[in-house]
Structures are given as C-alpha cells and as structure tokens.
Motif scaffolding. Structure first.
Motif, short mmCIF file in Angstrom:
data_model
loop_
_atom_site.label_atom_id
_atom_site.label_comp_id
_atom_site.label_asym_id
_atom_site.label_seq_id
_atom_site.Cartn_x
_atom_site.Cartn_y
_atom_site.Cartn_z
N ALA A 167 -32.70 -18.18 3.45
CA ALA A 167 -33.38 -17.01 2.95
C ALA A 167 -32.51 -16.22 1.92
O ALA A 167 -32.91 -15.40 0.98
CB ALA A 167 -34.05 -16.18 3.87
N GLN A 168 -31.54 -16.06 2.54
CA GLN A 168 -30.33 -15.15 1.57
C GLN A 168 -30.12 -15.89 0.28
O GLN A 168 -30.17 -15.01 -0.64
CB GLN A 168 -29.25 -15.01 2.39
N ALA A 169 -29.87 -17.26 0.20
CA ALA A 169 -29.80 -17.92 -0.86
C ALA A 169 -30.78 -17.95 -2.01
O ALA A 169 -30.64 -17.43 -3.08
CB ALA A 169 -29.23 -19.44 -0.49
N VAL A 176 -23.03 -18.64 3.05
CA VAL A 176 -21.82 -19.81 3.13
C VAL A 176 -21.96 -20.15 4.57
O VAL A 176 -21.97 -19.20 5.70
CB VAL A 176 -20.82 -19.19 2.80
N LEU A 177 -22.16 -21.53 4.83
CA LEU A 177 -21.75 -21.78 6.26
C LEU A 177 -20.33 -22.51 6.35
O LEU A 177 -19.92 -23.34 5.44
CB LEU A 177 -22.83 -23.24 6.38
N LYS A 207 -28.31 -26.88 1.81
CA LYS A 207 -27.42 -27.25 0.76
C LYS A 207 -28.30 -27.20 -0.56
O LYS A 207 -27.84 -26.79 -1.62
CB LYS A 207 -26.86 -28.78 1.00
N ALA A 208 -29.63 -27.85 -0.44
CA ALA A 208 -30.48 -28.15 -1.64
C ALA A 208 -30.91 -26.70 -1.94
O ALA A 208 -31.08 -26.38 -3.50
CB ALA A 208 -31.47 -29.03 -1.37
N ALA A 209 -30.87 -25.48 -1.28
CA ALA A 209 -31.38 -24.37 -1.32
C ALA A 209 -30.38 -23.48 -2.18
O ALA A 209 -30.67 -22.34 -2.31
CB ALA A 209 -31.98 -23.65 0.04
N GLU A 212 -23.87 -22.68 0.55
CA GLU A 212 -22.60 -23.29 0.08
C GLU A 212 -21.81 -23.80 1.60
O GLU A 212 -21.97 -23.01 2.79
CB GLU A 212 -21.54 -22.34 -0.31
N LEU A 213 -21.62 -24.94 1.63
CA LEU A 213 -20.69 -25.54 2.86
C LEU A 213 -19.22 -25.66 2.57
O LEU A 213 -18.77 -26.38 1.81
CB LEU A 213 -21.27 -27.11 3.06
N LEU A 214 -18.50 -24.92 3.54
CA LEU A 214 -17.06 -25.07 3.32
C LEU A 214 -16.52 -25.58 4.67
O LEU A 214 -17.31 -25.33 5.86
CB LEU A 214 -16.44 -23.66 3.20
#
Length: 242
Positions: A167-169, A176-177, A207-209, A212-214
């Motif tokens: 929702a934030q994205a 960010v996760l 990820k598609a939405a 970001e994955l770090l």
C-alpha cells in the motif's frame, strides 16, 4: 554492533516453554538462560550445539543469562536473539553501510502506519522532495545448504506487513523489506514456500508492486569463534524464482 561482553560459551541441553533454555557450561555446571526468540527456531537448536550467552548484573532480572548465538553446523553461527535485528539494520543504515538507503537524515522506530494499524520498524525521511522510506525488518536464520529461507513458520503477521508495504509503494512512498541475515552459512535469501506458501505469493506480489527487497549478512565470527560483533556488512541476493 557488539553484543554484551564477554560471551559465555556452553552446550545446549534443551529449549522449552519458548523462553527458556538449559545450557551446560565448560565447568560442568548447568544454567537456565532466557531464550529471546518466540519463533520455531527451525534449524537453530540442535542438541548439544555450542551456544554463547550474554550476562546481566541487573538484580531485577530473573535470569542472569541470555542466549545470543548458536553453532548450527561446524563453522556456521546464527544469532537467535530477535531483539537484535532492528538495531543491526538501523546501525548499518545510519553508518552509511546500506547504499540503497544512504540518502536519509532521520530515522525513527515503531512509527504507526497503514490501514491494518501496523508499526513500521524504521521510518526514514530526508526532505520534502525525497520520498520517505518505510522499512520492515525480518530476521533470517533458517539455512538449508547455503540457502536462507524466510519465514521459518507460518506468519500471518508477516503477511500483514507485506500488504502494508504494498500500500505504501502504491501511494508513491518507498517501501523496503530488509532481511537481516543472522547466519554465516547463508549466501542468498528466498521465500520459504514449503513452509508458508501464502507469504511466498505475497512477497512476489510485493516485489511487482514496487516494494524493494534488501538482504545484508552479519559477520558473527572471530578468529577463535564468535567475537560478539554482529554488524551487517555484505549484501546477499534475494531470489524469487520458483
């Protein structure tokens, strides 16, 4: 980031009632240590494993010892204290060790947000022309043949966090996760579809939405075993393919 020194080495006898662990010290004495991890700790409690405990002189504490680290396999160490990852991530970000999040000037913890009334682990801000970053931190300790998996048990809470980040994205913010990899044997992180398939589906949707994955790995090891330094250093990939 340093764990309280000195760390006391022992051997794990058993973990029970989630919060307790019996540990045998080198002199043969046995102590009860607080286990600061309510999760399944899958793969992180092998019988007779080497463990390392921190100590406290606080007279108000019922237990003097806290279980911090465990040797899950020869030469591989994990930090099982789930009170540590948020501080690890915050320190790495504020010290400029996470290039993806280096532009921010202010970091606040446990900020309320979202329609599901969540609290974000870290909220980063800079100025009005730069989108805020909402950072959810997850601890990764489940390792299988060099592959890290998250979660290590079904997590409806983790599923909610992914929905909030999406929702934030979609609202134009940075979401960010941040996987804190607290296991020296892990070389990459992937969703544990075999444990929580719903989480795996949501992670790929996130990820598609635009979430970001770090993932950054802690050091954990010194020349003679763990030296108590759990600072984050090396980035490792997040793998989403089936």
């Amino acid at each position: 980031m340093k764990l309280p020194a000195p760390l006391i080495e022992g051997r794990l006898m058993r973990r029970y009632k989630r919060f307790l662990a019996d540990v045998r010290l080198p002199d043969g004495s046995e102590v009860i240590a607080h286990c600061p991890n309510t999760g399944s700790m899958l793969g992180c409690q092998p019988e007779d494993a080497r463990v390392w405990l921190s100590t406290s002189d606080n007279p108000k504490r019922k237990l003097k010892y806290t279980w911090e680290l465990v040797e899950t396999a020869p030469g591989e160490v994990a930090c099982i204290n789930t009170a540590r990852p948020n501080a690890q991530a915050r320190e790495a970000i504020e010290n400029g060790n996470v290039p993806e999040l280096a532009a921010y000037q202010t970091c606040r913890a446990e900020v309320r947000y979202g329609t599901e009334k969540s609290r974000i682990d870290l909220h980063l801000s800079c100025h009005e022309y730069h989108p805020d970053a909402w950072v959810e931190v997850k601890n990764v300790t489940l390792c299988e043949d060099g592959q890290g998996f998250f979660p290590d048990a079904v997590t409806t809470r983790g599923q909610k966090h992914l929905r909030e980040l999406m929702a934030q994205a979609r609202a134009g913010e940075r979401a960010v996760l941040f996987f804190v990899v607290n296991h020296t044997g892990i070389n990459s992180v992937r969703p544990a579809d075999h444990i929580d398939s719903v989480y795996g589906v949501l992670l790929r949707e996130a990820k598609a939405a635009g979430v970001e994955l770090l993932a950054y790995r802690a050091g954990l090891s010194g020349p003679q075993g763990p030296d108590g330094d759990i600072s984050l250093g090396e980035a490792v990939p997040v793998v989403l393919d089936a």
